[in-house]
Write a protein that holds these residues in place. Structure first.
Motif, PDB file in Angstrom:
ATOM      1  N   ILE A   1      15.599   7.330   1.859  1.00 44.10           N
ATOM      2  CA  ILE A   1      14.490   7.684   0.973  1.00 44.10           C
ATOM      3  C   ILE A   1      14.335   9.192   1.027  1.00 44.10           C
ATOM      4  O   ILE A   1      14.222   9.781   2.099  1.00 44.10           O
ATOM      5  N   ASN A   2      14.339   9.785  -0.140  1.00 41.72           N
ATOM      6  CA  ASN A   2      14.224  11.236  -0.231  1.00 41.72           C
ATOM      7  C   ASN A   2      13.011  11.540  -1.092  1.00 41.72           C
ATOM      8  O   ASN A   2      13.026  11.274  -2.283  1.00 41.72           O
ATOM      9  N   GLY A   3      11.953  12.043  -0.501  1.00 41.73           N
ATOM     10  CA  GLY A   3      10.776  12.337  -1.302  1.00 41.73           C
ATOM     11  C   GLY A   3       9.516  12.138  -0.496  1.00 41.73           C
ATOM     12  O   GLY A   3       9.518  12.241   0.725  1.00 41.73           O
ATOM     13  N   ASN A   4       8.442  11.854  -1.179  1.00 42.10           N
ATOM     14  CA  ASN A   4       7.156  11.689  -0.506  1.00 42.10           C
ATOM     15  C   ASN A   4       6.845  10.223  -0.335  1.00 42.10           C
ATOM     16  O   ASN A   4       7.009   9.443  -1.257  1.00 42.10           O
ATOM     17  N   LEU A   5       6.353   9.879   0.852  1.00 38.20           N
ATOM     18  CA  LEU A   5       6.026   8.492   1.123  1.00 38.20           C
ATOM     19  C   LEU A   5       4.589   8.450   1.633  1.00 38.20           C
ATOM     20  O   LEU A   5       4.266   9.085   2.634  1.00 38.20           O
ATOM     21  N   ASN A   6       3.726   7.745   0.931  1.00 38.19           N
ATOM     22  CA  ASN A   6       2.320   7.609   1.335  1.00 38.19           C
ATOM     23  C   ASN A   6       1.992   6.151   1.508  1.00 38.19           C
ATOM     24  O   ASN A   6       2.560   5.306   0.826  1.00 38.19           O
TER      25      ASN A   6
ATOM     26  N   SER B   1       0.814  -1.211   0.000  1.00 33.92           N
ATOM     27  CA  SER B   1       0.000   0.000   0.000  1.00 33.92           C
ATOM     28  C   SER B   1       0.852   1.267   0.000  1.00 33.92           C
ATOM     29  O   SER B   1       0.316   2.367   0.045  1.00 33.92           O
ATOM     30  N   ILE B   2       2.145   1.107  -0.056  1.00 34.83           N
ATOM     31  CA  ILE B   2       3.028   2.277   0.067  1.00 34.83           C
ATOM     32  C   ILE B   2       3.324   2.880  -1.310  1.00 34.83           C
ATOM     33  O   ILE B   2       3.569   2.149  -2.270  1.00 34.83           O
ATOM     34  N   VAL B   3       3.278   4.189  -1.367  1.00 36.53           N
ATOM     35  CA  VAL B   3       3.669   4.910  -2.576  1.00 36.53           C
ATOM     36  C   VAL B   3       4.805   5.847  -2.207  1.00 36.53           C
ATOM     37  O   VAL B   3       4.657   6.681  -1.320  1.00 36.53           O
ATOM     38  N   ILE B   4       5.930   5.686  -2.875  1.00 39.25           N
ATOM     39  CA  ILE B   4       7.073   6.564  -2.629  1.00 39.25           C
ATOM     40  C   ILE B   4       7.338   7.357  -3.900  1.00 39.25           C
ATOM     41  O   ILE B   4       7.448   6.780  -4.979  1.00 39.25           O
ATOM     42  N   ASP B   5       7.402   8.652  -3.731  1.00 41.35           N
ATOM     43  CA  ASP B   5       7.687   9.527  -4.863  1.00 41.35           C
ATOM     44  C   ASP B   5       8.976  10.245  -4.521  1.00 41.35           C
ATOM     45  O   ASP B   5       8.984  11.177  -3.731  1.00 41.35           O
ATOM     46  N   GLY B   6      10.068   9.776  -5.098  1.00 42.38           N
ATOM     47  CA  GLY B   6      11.346  10.373  -4.735  1.00 42.38           C
ATOM     48  C   GLY B   6      12.481   9.422  -5.024  1.00 42.38           C
ATOM     49  O   GLY B   6      12.435   8.656  -5.968  1.00 42.38           O
ATOM     50  N   GLU B   7      13.458   9.470  -4.164  1.00 38.90           N
ATOM     51  CA  GLU B   7      14.688   8.750  -4.435  1.00 38.90           C
ATOM     52  C   GLU B   7      14.976   7.773  -3.305  1.00 38.90           C
ATOM     53  O   GLU B   7      14.853   8.120  -2.137  1.00 38.90           O
ATOM     54  N   ILE B   8      15.336   6.551  -3.662  1.00 38.42           N
ATOM     55  CA  ILE B   8      15.720   5.564  -2.661  1.00 38.42           C
ATOM     56  C   ILE B   8      17.157   5.171  -2.933  1.00 38.42           C
ATOM     57  O   ILE B   8      17.491   4.808  -4.059  1.00 38.42           O
ATOM     58  N   SER B   9      17.987   5.233  -1.910  1.00 34.16           N
ATOM     59  CA  SER B   9      19.343   4.743  -2.091  1.00 34.16           C
ATOM     60  C   SER B   9      19.733   3.938  -0.868  1.00 34.16           C
ATOM     61  O   SER B   9      19.148   4.092   0.197  1.00 34.16           O
TER      62      SER B   9
END
Lengths: 124, 174
Positions: B16-21, A21-29
């Motif tokens: 994690i850099n950004g939005n997390l929902n 159910s998770i939505v991540i909008d961005g960067e993962i490192s």
């Protein structure tokens, strides 16, 4: 041979799980295995393995050591070791890796580049 | 550990850099920067660092949080927890040993006679100092929507689905 292969499914060692159910909008490192069951948009950069489970949706460029896709990926994949497209996955984008496996049933559109230049050719 | 199986875990080396929902529990052992919006519980473990605007139902802080936390139920800072930022939640628990710098807003403060009064908006208006000192209008609006109809239950919280909550020191109830 310089390339040290990891076992195909070290999933038990994976510490990081992005749930369905998770939505991540961005960067993962990071420096560890990553299992994605949810949605990630942006960019993923790992030094270990990425597992895109069947519920996983990636709209991102991916840079890792290993990638195993059972879900959907839209974006370019660059792996230092191996990319594996499992049956029933959907991948749109270019793949660059010394070893690329595409299983029967996988849907893929994009360029494949196995010529990693400096990598030693494997008995071919 | 409060983690339930099937929930989301951000491992120690992950950034994690950004939005997390999301609509599930999230355990952070690594770093998360940006915004975190969940309809469930956020657990920041001792190795976890969250630099984000956080909106969740419950929040358990055993690591470091920098940013404002808005919770519809509770925020707990455990003894290992460090936080800088404002908290807006009907229940805020800060245990001995925790470190915290920021503002706490539990909504309407139940002062004896007002305890049963359903006129939340009125009691809020009677506290001009607090009301005007509130950092953002957004927080205030959410509280008005989320908490005004339901006076805080006097009994111990029923809704904490996490075993880690110790509920040792409840800083409020006054």
């Amino acid at each position: 041979m310089a390339v040290i292969e990891k076992p195909a499914a070290p999933r038990s060692g994976a510490q990081t799980v992005i749930g369905s159910s998770i939505v991540i909008d961005g960067e993962i490192s990071g420096d560890e295995d990553l299992v994605i069951e949810g949605t990630v948009k942006g960019k993923i950069a790992l030094r270990e393995s990425l597992f895109v489970e069947s519920s996983g949706v990636i709209e991102a460029d991916i840079e890792t050591a290993n990638v195993e896709v059972s879900g959907q990926v839209t974006g370019n994949i660059a792996a230092t070791q191996k990319v594996e497209l499992k049956a029933a996955c959907k991948v749109m984008g270019d793949i660059r890796a010394p070893r690329i496996l595409i299983a029967d049933g996988a849907v893929f559109r994009g360029n494949v580049d196995m010529d990693m230049g400096a990598r030693a050719p494997k008995g071919k | 550990m409060a983690t339930t199986s099937g929930s989301t875990v951000i491992g120690e080396s992950i950034l994690i850099n950004g939005n997390l929902n999301g609509d599930e529990d999230l355990t952070v052992r690594g770093r998360v920067e940006g915004t975190v919006t969940l309809s469930r519980t956020l657990v920041v473990e001792p190795s976890g660092v969250v630099k984000a605007e956080v909106q969740v139902r419950n929040c358990v802080i055993a690591g470091a949080v920098i940013g404002n936390v808005t919770a519809t139920e509770s925020v707990e800072i455990t003894k290992e927890g460090r936080m800088v930022g404002d908290i807006a939640a009907p229940r805020v628990i800060i245990v001995d040993g925790a470190s915290f710098k920021g503002r706490v807003d539990m909504g309407e403060v139940d002062v004896g006679a007002e305890r049963a009064a359903p006129r939340a908006a009125l009691s809020r208006a009677q506290r001009p100092a607090l009301a005007t000192a509130r950092p953002t209008a957004r927080v205030a609006r959410e509280e008005a929507v989320g908490e005004a109809p339901a006076p805080r239950p006097p009994a111990p919280p029923p809704a904490l689905g996490m075993g880690a909550v110790k509920r040792k020191v409840v800083v409020k109830r006054k």
